[in-house]
Design a protein around this motif. Sequence first.
Motif, mmCIF file in Angstrom:
data_model
loop_
_atom_site.group_PDB
_atom_site.id
_atom_site.type_symbol
_atom_site.label_atom_id
_atom_site.label_comp_id
_atom_site.label_asym_id
_atom_site.label_seq_id
_atom_site.Cartn_x
_atom_site.Cartn_y
_atom_site.Cartn_z
ATOM 1 N N THR A 40 -4.299 3.112 36.589
ATOM 2 C CA THR A 40 -4.055 2.778 37.993
ATOM 3 C C THR A 40 -5.354 2.886 38.779
ATOM 4 O O THR A 40 -6.131 3.826 38.583
ATOM 5 N N THR A 41 -5.572 1.932 39.663
ATOM 6 C CA THR A 41 -6.686 1.994 40.609
ATOM 7 C C THR A 41 -6.110 2.265 41.993
ATOM 8 O O THR A 41 -5.214 1.542 42.451
ATOM 9 N N ILE A 42 -6.591 3.324 42.628
ATOM 10 C CA ILE A 42 -6.202 3.630 44.010
ATOM 11 C C ILE A 42 -7.376 3.192 44.884
ATOM 12 O O ILE A 42 -8.504 3.671 44.710
ATOM 13 N N TYR A 43 -7.114 2.274 45.803
ATOM 14 C CA TYR A 43 -8.202 1.676 46.578
ATOM 15 C C TYR A 43 -8.753 2.671 47.605
ATOM 16 O O TYR A 43 -8.002 3.483 48.166
ATOM 17 N N GLU A 44 -10.059 2.549 47.846
ATOM 18 C CA GLU A 44 -10.711 3.416 48.835
ATOM 19 C C GLU A 44 -9.981 3.321 50.176
ATOM 20 O O GLU A 44 -9.661 2.221 50.642
ATOM 21 N N GLY A 45 -9.704 4.466 50.765
ATOM 22 C CA GLY A 45 -9.021 4.508 52.056
ATOM 23 C C GLY A 45 -7.508 4.547 51.949
ATOM 24 O O GLY A 45 -6.826 4.727 52.958
ATOM 25 N N ALA A 46 -6.977 4.397 50.734
ATOM 26 C CA ALA A 46 -5.514 4.422 50.586
ATOM 27 C C ALA A 46 -4.966 5.795 50.952
ATOM 28 O O ALA A 46 -5.595 6.829 50.681
ATOM 29 N N ASN A 47 -3.802 5.776 51.554
ATOM 30 C CA ASN A 47 -3.100 7.003 51.965
ATOM 31 C C ASN A 47 -1.635 6.774 51.575
ATOM 32 O O ASN A 47 -0.891 6.133 52.308
ATOM 33 N N LEU A 48 -1.255 7.242 50.396
ATOM 34 C CA LEU A 48 0.047 6.884 49.818
ATOM 35 C C LEU A 48 1.007 8.059 49.905
ATOM 36 O O LEU A 48 0.738 9.126 49.345
ATOM 37 N N GLU A 49 2.119 7.844 50.606
ATOM 38 C CA GLU A 49 3.168 8.877 50.681
ATOM 39 C C GLU A 49 4.172 8.581 49.586
ATOM 40 O O GLU A 49 4.883 7.572 49.645
ATOM 41 N N LEU A 50 4.229 9.467 48.601
ATOM 42 C CA LEU A 50 4.988 9.194 47.381
ATOM 43 C C LEU A 50 5.973 10.326 47.094
ATOM 44 O O LEU A 50 5.719 11.491 47.430
ATOM 45 N N ASP A 88 5.663 18.128 38.417
ATOM 46 C CA ASP A 88 6.708 18.695 37.558
ATOM 47 C C ASP A 88 7.976 19.038 38.328
ATOM 48 O O ASP A 88 9.014 19.286 37.717
ATOM 49 N N GLN A 89 7.888 19.045 39.663
ATOM 50 C CA GLN A 89 9.060 19.358 40.503
ATOM 51 C C GLN A 89 9.466 18.127 41.318
ATOM 52 O O GLN A 89 10.053 18.287 42.395
ATOM 53 N N HIS A 90 9.104 16.943 40.849
ATOM 54 C CA HIS A 90 9.345 15.722 41.636
ATOM 55 C C HIS A 90 8.741 15.884 43.034
ATOM 56 O O HIS A 90 9.335 15.504 44.041
ATOM 57 N N ASP A 91 7.560 16.471 43.072
ATOM 58 C CA ASP A 91 6.958 16.911 44.332
ATOM 59 C C ASP A 91 6.674 15.741 45.276
ATOM 60 O O ASP A 91 6.012 14.763 44.890
ATOM 61 N N LYS A 92 7.117 15.891 46.510
ATOM 62 C CA LYS A 92 6.771 14.931 47.554
ATOM 63 C C LYS A 92 5.300 15.155 47.891
ATOM 64 O O LYS A 92 4.885 16.307 48.133
ATOM 65 N N HIS A 93 4.510 14.061 47.927
ATOM 66 C CA HIS A 93 3.074 14.268 48.073
ATOM 67 C C HIS A 93 2.412 13.091 48.782
ATOM 68 O O HIS A 93 3.013 12.011 48.917
ATOM 69 N N ILE A 94 1.200 13.326 49.223
ATOM 70 C CA ILE A 94 0.382 12.246 49.794
ATOM 71 C C ILE A 94 -0.896 12.173 48.966
ATOM 72 O O ILE A 94 -1.576 13.185 48.772
ATOM 73 N N LEU A 95 -1.177 10.975 48.473
ATOM 74 C CA LEU A 95 -2.373 10.748 47.664
ATOM 75 C C LEU A 95 -3.371 9.948 48.492
ATOM 76 O O LEU A 95 -3.022 8.908 49.044
ATOM 77 N N ARG A 96 -4.589 10.475 48.607
ATOM 78 C CA ARG A 96 -5.619 9.804 49.412
ATOM 79 C C ARG A 96 -6.852 9.560 48.539
ATOM 80 O O ARG A 96 -7.252 10.447 47.789
ATOM 81 N N ALA A 97 -7.431 8.391 48.694
ATOM 82 C CA ALA A 97 -8.677 8.072 47.976
ATOM 83 C C ALA A 97 -9.810 7.958 48.993
ATOM 84 O O ALA A 97 -9.745 7.113 49.899
ATOM 85 N N THR A 98 -10.815 8.804 48.857
ATOM 86 C CA THR A 98 -12.002 8.673 49.715
ATOM 87 C C THR A 98 -13.007 7.726 49.059
ATOM 88 O O THR A 98 -13.815 7.108 49.743
ATOM 89 N N LYS A 99 -12.969 7.658 47.716
ATOM 90 C CA LYS A 99 -13.690 6.622 46.964
ATOM 91 C C LYS A 99 -12.697 6.064 45.956
ATOM 92 O O LYS A 99 -11.891 6.830 45.416
#
Length: 132
Positions: A40-50, A88-99
């Motif tokens: 997977t490629t996460i684009y720079e600046g992406a802010n993904l609420e997953l 492992d806990q189906h954790d609600k998270h936010i993934l951010r890519a600075t690069k």
Amino acid sequence: MIVRTLAAAEASDRRIVSDGWDSTRLLLKSDGMGFSFHITTIYEGANLELHYQNHLESVYCISGEGEIEDEADGKVYPIKPGTIYALDQHDKHILRATKEMKMACVFNPPLHGKEVHNKEGAYELDAEAIQG
Ligand code: 9YT
């Protein structure tokens, strides 16, 4: 035995492009491994609420830079090459890519192929399969 290359998969319908990321799904449910494996490629600046309510996912960072926020407690963990996180806990998270980040991702149960996130940031358990 199954042998594939990323280059060939990227040039096929195994490459899914969505909002802020793309993912080439190298192994899927139809391969019978019990997990799926994606680059997977996460684009720079992406802010993904997953929130993968239906799947466990582990993600290894190959290149790039970013962070993951655990929405349960607000903790933020840096991500750099060599970092792995496991939801492992189906954790609600936010993934951010600075690069721009390249990630190796494993899903259990395996994806069918065409999944993109629903409005809750999850993948449904059922989805269109990629053939071949
Ligand atoms: C790291 C992450 O969850 N990105 C979203 C895409 C996902 N890894 C996938 O479908 O391959």
